[in-house]
Design a protein around this motif. Structure first.
Motif, PDB file in Angstrom:
ATOM      1  N   UNK A  36     -11.993   6.855  17.153  1.00 37.29           N
ATOM      2  CA  UNK A  36     -11.331   7.174  15.892  1.00 37.29           C
ATOM      3  C   UNK A  36     -10.373   6.074  15.466  1.00 37.29           C
ATOM      4  N   UNK A  37      -9.612   5.546  16.399  1.00 36.19           N
ATOM      5  CA  UNK A  37      -8.662   4.492  16.057  1.00 36.19           C
ATOM      6  C   UNK A  37      -9.374   3.170  15.796  1.00 36.19           C
ATOM      7  N   UNK A  38     -10.411   2.864  16.586  1.00 37.49           N
ATOM      8  CA  UNK A  38     -11.140   1.622  16.392  1.00 37.49           C
ATOM      9  C   UNK A  38     -11.856   1.564  15.058  1.00 37.49           C
ATOM     10  N   UNK A  39     -12.212   2.711  14.519  1.00 32.28           N
ATOM     11  CA  UNK A  39     -12.892   2.775  13.224  1.00 32.28           C
ATOM     12  C   UNK A  39     -11.932   2.852  12.042  1.00 32.28           C
ATOM     13  N   UNK A  40     -10.650   3.027  12.328  1.00 34.52           N
ATOM     14  CA  UNK A  40      -9.676   3.277  11.264  1.00 34.52           C
ATOM     15  C   UNK A  40      -9.194   1.975  10.627  1.00 34.52           C
ATOM     16  N   UNK A  41      -8.583   2.119   9.467  1.00 29.38           N
ATOM     17  CA  UNK A  41      -7.897   1.017   8.793  1.00 29.38           C
ATOM     18  C   UNK A  41      -6.455   1.001   9.292  1.00 29.38           C
ATOM     19  N   UNK A  42      -5.954  -0.147   9.785  1.00 28.49           N
ATOM     20  CA  UNK A  42      -4.539  -0.196  10.173  1.00 28.49           C
ATOM     21  C   UNK A  42      -3.655   0.251   9.014  1.00 28.49           C
ATOM     22  N   UNK A  43      -2.735   1.126   9.302  1.00 29.09           N
ATOM     23  CA  UNK A  43      -1.963   1.767   8.236  1.00 29.09           C
ATOM     24  C   UNK A  43      -1.273   0.751   7.324  1.00 29.09           C
ATOM     25  N   UNK A  44      -0.593  -0.238   7.901  1.00 30.67           N
ATOM     26  CA  UNK A  44       0.167  -1.162   7.063  1.00 30.67           C
ATOM     27  C   UNK A  44      -0.736  -2.107   6.276  1.00 30.67           C
ATOM     28  N   UNK A  45      -1.940  -2.382   6.749  1.00 25.27           N
ATOM     29  CA  UNK A  45      -2.881  -3.174   5.962  1.00 25.27           C
ATOM     30  C   UNK A  45      -3.357  -2.364   4.764  1.00 25.27           C
ATOM     31  N   UNK A  46      -3.718  -1.108   4.999  1.00 23.00           N
ATOM     32  CA  UNK A  46      -4.120  -0.249   3.896  1.00 23.00           C
ATOM     33  C   UNK A  46      -3.013  -0.080   2.872  1.00 23.00           C
ATOM     34  N   UNK A  47      -1.785   0.068   3.358  1.00 20.48           N
ATOM     35  CA  UNK A  47      -0.655   0.233   2.440  1.00 20.48           C
ATOM     36  C   UNK A  47      -0.428  -1.010   1.599  1.00 20.48           C
ATOM     37  N   UNK A  48      -0.628  -2.191   2.176  1.00 20.20           N
ATOM     38  CA  UNK A  48      -0.414  -3.426   1.426  1.00 20.20           C
ATOM     39  C   UNK A  48      -1.352  -3.491   0.223  1.00 20.20           C
ATOM     40  N   UNK A  49      -2.626  -3.169   0.444  1.00 15.60           N
ATOM     41  CA  UNK A  49      -3.601  -3.199  -0.651  1.00 15.60           C
ATOM     42  C   UNK A  49      -3.307  -2.099  -1.659  1.00 15.60           C
ATOM     43  N   UNK A  50      -3.059  -0.902  -1.162  1.00 16.46           N
ATOM     44  CA  UNK A  50      -2.833   0.229  -2.054  1.00 16.46           C
ATOM     45  C   UNK A  50      -1.514   0.104  -2.807  1.00 16.46           C
ATOM     46  N   UNK A  51      -0.512  -0.484  -2.169  1.00 13.60           N
ATOM     47  CA  UNK A  51       0.761  -0.680  -2.870  1.00 13.60           C
ATOM     48  C   UNK A  51       0.581  -1.661  -4.030  1.00 13.60           C
ATOM     49  N   UNK A  52      -0.180  -2.731  -3.779  1.00 12.57           N
ATOM     50  CA  UNK A  52      -0.435  -3.688  -4.859  1.00 12.57           C
ATOM     51  C   UNK A  52      -1.161  -3.015  -6.014  1.00 12.57           C
ATOM     52  N   UNK A  53      -2.145  -2.186  -5.699  1.00  9.59           N
ATOM     53  CA  UNK A  53      -2.881  -1.477  -6.737  1.00  9.59           C
ATOM     54  C   UNK A  53      -1.973  -0.507  -7.486  1.00  9.59           C
ATOM     55  N   UNK A  54      -1.139   0.202  -6.746  1.00  9.95           N
ATOM     56  CA  UNK A  54      -0.236   1.176  -7.356  1.00  9.95           C
ATOM     57  C   UNK A  54       0.755   0.500  -8.297  1.00  9.95           C
ATOM     58  N   UNK A  55       1.248  -0.663  -7.888  1.00 12.95           N
ATOM     59  CA  UNK A  55       2.133  -1.442  -8.755  1.00 12.95           C
ATOM     60  C   UNK A  55       1.423  -1.858 -10.032  1.00 12.95           C
ATOM     61  N   UNK A  56       0.196  -2.356  -9.870  1.00 13.99           N
ATOM     62  CA  UNK A  56      -0.535  -2.862 -11.032  1.00 13.99           C
ATOM     63  C   UNK A  56      -0.981  -1.753 -11.977  1.00 13.99           C
ATOM     64  N   UNK A  57      -1.151  -0.551 -11.454  1.00 15.38           N
ATOM     65  CA  UNK A  57      -1.482   0.590 -12.298  1.00 15.38           C
ATOM     66  C   UNK A  57      -0.240   1.183 -12.967  1.00 15.38           C
TER      67      UNK A  57
END
Length: 405
Positions: A360-381
């Motif tokens: 489960x962990x090996x298949x997951x997206x590291x939380x802070x990497x996912x947040x970096x992308x999603x935060x950028x998207x959230x800002x731009x939206x």
């Protein structure tokens, strides 16, 4: 059986709904809900972010059970996405087409990963699971979210899989989403792991998404020079700071290569036991995968955590412990250490045996990497005020991510 959506309280119910596909244990889902939060905030603490994962679906019911433990307000739908109508996901998430703010997810990377690349069908890009990319596009086309985020292994962009990759981009472009893609190194965003993943992001309004600038820098497999104005990569030792763990069953590396693994110094792998280095003459140079008998270097980020490693596949901890016979043996990473390397909260709960947890962990997206992308998207939206989410805050949050105990 599918779980009907829970009754949502007012604060959560007022947030914009998100559809999660191929959700697994919920790494990207947690990033969605924690996009505006400080690093390693407990998953059960109310979030300040604008989104809620309304429905999550995955083939693995066990992984969804893990997700539900950590995101109890999310409705889940276990099953094969190829047999799951978009209309059903919208119904379970109490949405109509056009309601979802985001569709997020990472189709299983098996067809495109280096693991098992010796199989002819993978070398020739004939794996039938490659069709899961088409299922992702189908849900985006029918749900019409404001934006989407798709994550996968870097190998999806390789020449071998060029046909699938170009078809995917073309299909998303035909929907008007103007997809942008980039391969990101997790360590460049404060994750103590040299994990490369490709992200594809698109907006319904057709405006081009701008990927976030790295906050960290340092050496990697392909980098010998780096931007010294950025924070240095977070090391494994920094990640484990303040962490207290207890021994786990079968954590020692025993068997055929047990003694050899114990003799490998920190940061080295099986190549130590070749004529070119200081160990025994046991292996031919570059005759194995890099991760064979690999030990963590305390002063560097970890290599990529694998979902299904063999018994002699690392990274193993840099410390040795004694077995019942008093012999020194390398040890496997403990679950709390895996969580730290994935920048998951210390209190993140996982269901299943040790092998299930690793998968489960090996298949997951590291939380802070996912947040970096999603935060950028959230800002731009426009869902986060740029004035209150400065670059200094981004640097500080990712820098502190693995130092909070």
């Amino acid at each position: 059986m599918p779980i009907d959506p829970p009754v949502l309280d007012s604060p959560r119910g007022s947030k914009m709904p998100v559809i999660s596909l191929f959700s697994g244990a919920g790494g990207l889902d947690l990033a969605v809900e924690r996009v505006a939060d400080t690093p390693l905030q407990s998953p059960v603490v109310p979030s300040n972010g604008p989104f809620r994962v309304a429905v999550a679906t995955d083939y693995s019911a066990q992984a969804l059970d893990t997700l539900s433990l950590n995101l109890p307000g999310t409705a889940t739908w276990p099953g094969d996405i190829r047999d799951t109508p978009t209309s059903e996901l919208l119904r379970v998430g109490s949405m109509s087409a056009g309601d979802a703010a985001l569709v997020v997810g990472g189709p299983p990377c098996t067809p495109f990963s280096k693991s098992g690349f010796w199989l002819a069908e993978k070398r020739e890009s004939r794996d039938p699971n490659a069709s899961l990319l088409e299922e992702y596009v189908r849900v985006v086309a029918q749900a019409r979210p404001e934006a989407f985020v798709l994550e996968n292994v870097q190998a999806l962009t390789y020449k071998t899989h060029q046909k699938h990759f170009q078809q995917l981009l073309a299909a998303l472009a035909d929907l008007g989403y103007n997809p942008q893609w980039k391969t990101l190194l997790a360590a460049d965003y404060g994750v103590p792991q040299l994990r490369k993943r490709v992200f594809i992001v698109g907006r319904r309004d057709g405006q081009a998404f701008r990927f976030p600038e790295p906050t960290h820098a340092g050496p990697s497999e392909t980098t010998r020079s780096w931007d010294t104005s950025k924070l240095f990569h977070v090391s494994a030792e920094q990640a484990f700071a303040g962490l207290k763990t207890v021994s786990e069953s079968k954590e020692l590396v025993e068997g055929k290569y047990g003694q050899l693994a114990a003799e490998v110094p920190a940061g080295q792998n099986y190549l130590w036991h070749t004529p070119r280095l200081g160990g025994r003459d046991e292996f031919e140079w570059r005759s194995r995968y890099w991760t064979f008998l690999l030990r963590l270097a305390p002063d560097k980020p970890s290599s990529t955590l694998q979902a299904q490693p063999g018994p002699y596949v690392g990274p193993f901890h840099w410390e040795n412990l004694r077995n019942e016979n008093g012999d020194l043996r390398a040890r496997r990473l403990r679950v709390p250490e895996l969580l730290r390397l994935m920048t998951f909260p210390d209190d993140f709960q996982l269901i299943g045996r040790r092998a299930d947890v690793q998968r489960q962990l090996g298949n997951a997206v590291p939380l802070e990497l996912g947040k970096a992308v999603l935060r950028a998207l959230t800002l731009q939206l426009g869902y986060i005020d740029a004035e209150t989410d400065s670059d200094d805050q981004l640097v500080r949050s990712t820098s502190d991510a693995v130092l909070i105990s």
